[in-house]
Design a protein around this motif. Sequence first.
Motif, PDB file in Angstrom:
ATOM      1  N   PRO A  46       0.794  -1.230   0.000  1.00 18.45           N
ATOM      2  CA  PRO A  46       0.000   0.000   0.000  1.00 18.45           C
ATOM      3  C   PRO A  46       0.827   1.281   0.000  1.00 18.45           C
ATOM      4  O   PRO A  46       0.285   2.368   0.096  1.00 18.45           O
ATOM      5  N   PHE A  47       2.158   1.156  -0.129  1.00 18.41           N
ATOM      6  CA  PHE A  47       3.003   2.344  -0.056  1.00 18.41           C
ATOM      7  C   PHE A  47       2.977   3.153  -1.350  1.00 18.41           C
ATOM      8  O   PHE A  47       2.880   4.376  -1.322  1.00 18.41           O
ATOM      9  N   MET A  48       3.095   2.453  -2.491  1.00 19.48           N
ATOM     10  CA  MET A  48       3.082   3.119  -3.782  1.00 19.48           C
ATOM     11  C   MET A  48       2.302   2.267  -4.778  1.00 19.48           C
ATOM     12  O   MET A  48       2.606   1.085  -4.920  1.00 19.48           O
ATOM     13  N   SER A  49       1.317   2.854  -5.435  1.00 16.76           N
ATOM     14  CA  SER A  49       0.597   2.136  -6.482  1.00 16.76           C
ATOM     15  C   SER A  49      -0.212   3.119  -7.314  1.00 16.76           C
ATOM     16  O   SER A  49      -0.907   3.978  -6.766  1.00 16.76           O
ATOM     17  N   THR A  91       4.061  -5.002   6.471  1.00 14.19           N
ATOM     18  CA  THR A  91       2.900  -4.144   6.219  1.00 14.19           C
ATOM     19  C   THR A  91       2.252  -4.488   4.883  1.00 14.19           C
ATOM     20  O   THR A  91       1.020  -4.503   4.757  1.00 14.19           O
ATOM     21  N   MET A  92       3.079  -4.767   3.883  1.00 13.96           N
ATOM     22  CA  MET A  92       2.548  -5.141   2.573  1.00 13.96           C
ATOM     23  C   MET A  92       1.799  -6.472   2.655  1.00 13.96           C
ATOM     24  O   MET A  92       0.761  -6.654   2.013  1.00 13.96           O
ATOM     25  N   LEU A 142      -2.075  -6.859   1.465  1.00  8.24           N
ATOM     26  CA  LEU A 142      -2.466  -7.757   0.383  1.00  8.24           C
ATOM     27  C   LEU A 142      -3.426  -8.843   0.851  1.00  8.24           C
ATOM     28  O   LEU A 142      -4.362  -9.201   0.130  1.00  8.24           O
ATOM     29  N   MET A 143      -3.232  -9.345   2.056  1.00  9.00           N
ATOM     30  CA  MET A 143      -4.125 -10.391   2.562  1.00  9.00           C
ATOM     31  C   MET A 143      -5.540  -9.856   2.787  1.00  9.00           C
ATOM     32  O   MET A 143      -6.514 -10.611   2.744  1.00  9.00           O
ATOM     33  N   TYR A 153      -2.988   7.617   6.503  1.00 10.51           N
ATOM     34  CA  TYR A 153      -3.453   7.051   5.226  1.00 10.51           C
ATOM     35  C   TYR A 153      -3.981   5.637   5.435  1.00 10.51           C
ATOM     36  O   TYR A 153      -5.044   5.282   4.919  1.00 10.51           O
ATOM     37  N   PHE A 154      -3.231   4.826   6.189  1.00 15.17           N
ATOM     38  CA  PHE A 154      -3.661   3.453   6.443  1.00 15.17           C
ATOM     39  C   PHE A 154      -5.037   3.421   7.124  1.00 15.17           C
ATOM     40  O   PHE A 154      -5.900   2.623   6.784  1.00 15.17           O
TER      41      PHE A 154
END
Length: 250
Positions: A34-37, A179-180, A184-185, A243-244
């Motif tokens: 979720p850091f960069m996309s 964190t990723m 993703l899960m 943001y999270f």
Amino acid sequence: MVLFLILAVCLWSPPSLAVNAGKVIHLLTMEAPPFMSDSLPEKGAAVHALRQIFKKNGYDLKVTFTPYLRAKIQALQKDDVSGFFPAAEENITTGYVLSKIMYVTPWGFAERKDKPIHWNQPEDLLPYKIGNVMGYELSRVLAPAQKKKKFQIENVSSDEQNLLKLARKRVDLAFIDATMFEYLMKSSENLRPYQNKLQINAKIIRMDEYGVAFKNSGKGKAHLDVFNRLIQKEEFHRLVELYFKTHMPE
């Protein structure tokens, strides 16, 4: 009177645009939600945090997404690009200077809950197949043992693909940012059937420290000075966490 106003606007506009253009910081980055996309709101947590800090200080952030290994080459080739991120001390190449550290995050191995793996030394991992995303610095975890032994490493193109291989028992461990993994899960449709079957291994491997790799010349050096003057790690972390809370799935 109308003619005077038109002339005034015309005379005033170019300098304003020139000033704004000079305050645009263009960086390359990779897909790492979720850091960069490119598909996430505000382009992800890290992009959002950087943009907010730059914005309040009069700078605009422009971000272009490209495969990570390609970013290091393209940033040097493009005059309008000042650098790439995320960057750590270990992956800085000739032509770049690492900025102040802006973010610290834990890395570990994902594993299947029905097959937890207990290990203390890298040599303990020799019997297992390890999934790794191309460009990730897994070698730092396994060194210096990797110089003596051959580890079973299978490279893939994305974290989601890596976790799917783990869930489908094609690898035993998957190297990933904790964190990723959590993001993703919770968010991946493909991983949803495995939400209760995967977990992060109890042993956190390391805390990675990230900054921005700025070009060691011209605009890059100027923007490095701007970054180091404006960025405070505490503020960056606060904005990422906010943001999270706002965008991460429950």
